[in-house]
Design a protein around this motif. Structure first.
Motif, PDB file in Angstrom:
ATOM      1  N   SER A   1     -22.709  -4.512  13.832  1.00 41.33           N
ATOM      2  CA  SER A   1     -21.359  -5.015  13.538  1.00 41.33           C
ATOM      3  C   SER A   1     -20.351  -3.901  13.322  1.00 41.33           C
ATOM      4  N   GLU A  38     -18.111  -0.085  17.874  1.00 38.71           N
ATOM      5  CA  GLU A  38     -17.020  -0.466  18.761  1.00 38.71           C
ATOM      6  C   GLU A  38     -17.496  -0.626  20.208  1.00 38.71           C
ATOM      7  N   ASN A  98     -17.642  -8.295   9.299  1.00 33.37           N
ATOM      8  CA  ASN A  98     -17.396  -7.065  10.061  1.00 33.37           C
ATOM      9  C   ASN A  98     -17.078  -7.378  11.511  1.00 33.37           C
ATOM     10  N   GLU A 138     -13.609  -8.773  11.838  1.00 35.45           N
ATOM     11  CA  GLU A 138     -12.568  -7.759  11.671  1.00 35.45           C
ATOM     12  C   GLU A 138     -12.483  -6.834  12.872  1.00 35.45           C
ATOM     13  N   ASN A 139     -13.636  -6.485  13.464  1.00 32.23           N
ATOM     14  CA  ASN A 139     -13.638  -5.594  14.622  1.00 32.23           C
ATOM     15  C   ASN A 139     -13.249  -6.316  15.911  1.00 32.23           C
ATOM     16  N   ASN A 197     -14.828  -7.592  18.486  1.00 31.43           N
ATOM     17  CA  ASN A 197     -15.306  -7.088  19.772  1.00 31.43           C
ATOM     18  C   ASN A 197     -16.702  -7.578  20.153  1.00 31.43           C
TER      19      ASN A 197
END
Length: 222
Positions: A117, A120, A138, A141-142, A144
């Motif tokens: 998590s 990137e 996580n 929030e990221n 991706n």
């Protein structure tokens, strides 16, 4: 939703039964628009796997109307090494990176989901088992990583939990097969049953089978 997309499959280059050409051909017959080959990799073989799948892609694209995606599944590697290894895979040509999540039927190292998590460069957390709230937060929030809903025996036992976590944190899901043998590939109708079987609504099903796969493909094509 006429076409099928599958972003998690294996060939003879790890523990699958088919060479890339046969896997892609069988997927084409089942009306797949795109299929990713994501053989099991670690520090010892990731370069070789990505190279071989790239060779297959470059050849097959001249003949068949199906998109072969060059991928890898980082499998049972040290959890803390995941962000570093995912970046290495992307740097040498992997179009997607899948991580073998903490399925309840294999001894995956604890915190594999968590360190995934934080990356990137990871695109899909496969069969993440009893994924927890911190990890999901996580991922949210990221923005991706896709969570996998799987048709594979054993791994699919926690599909319902994964779906509930995805709903809670608004994380996109994909219905994949984790194909190892010819019989593992599924058509769109069976994929719908996998989604409905874990409790998806019609809208969630459409997103997992069409909207989100197209979103991932757009990321790859950038």
């Amino acid at each position: 939703m006429r076409f099928r997309y599958d972003f998690h499959t294996h060939t003879v280059f790890s523990d699958g039964e088919l060479i890339p050409s046969e896997l892609v051909r069988r997927a084409k017959v089942l009306n797949h628009k795109a299929i990713a080959i994501t053989d099991h990799g670690d520090a010892s073989n990731y370069k070789e796997l990505i190279y071989k799948t790239t060779l297959a892609k470059e050849e097959l694209k001249n003949y068949w109307d199906i998109q072969l995606i060059v991928g890898i599944e980082l499998t049972h590697i040290p959890a803390k090494s995941i962000p570093k290894m995912a970046k290495k895979c992307k740097d040498i040509g992997a179009e997607i990176v899948v991580v073998h999540g903490e399925t309840i039927v294999e001894p995956v190292e604890e915190k594999t989901n968590y360190y995934t998590s934080l990356s990137e460069d990871v695109d899909i957390l496969a069969h993440p088992g009893l994924i927890d709230d911190e990890t999901a937060q996580n991922i949210k929030e990221n923005n991706n990583i896709f969570l996998e809903i799987t048709s594979r025996n054993g791994h699919s036992l926690t599909n319902g939990h994964v779906l509930n976590i995805a709903r809670k944190y608004d994380i996109p899901t994909l219905i994949n097969t984790d194909t190892h043998a010819p019989s593992d590939l599924i058509d769109i109708d069976f994929a719908k049953m996998v989604g409905l079987g874990c409790g998806m609504t019609e809208i969630e099903l459409k997103n997992s089978l069409s909207t989100y796969p197209k979103k991932l493909l757009q990321r790859i094509e950038k």
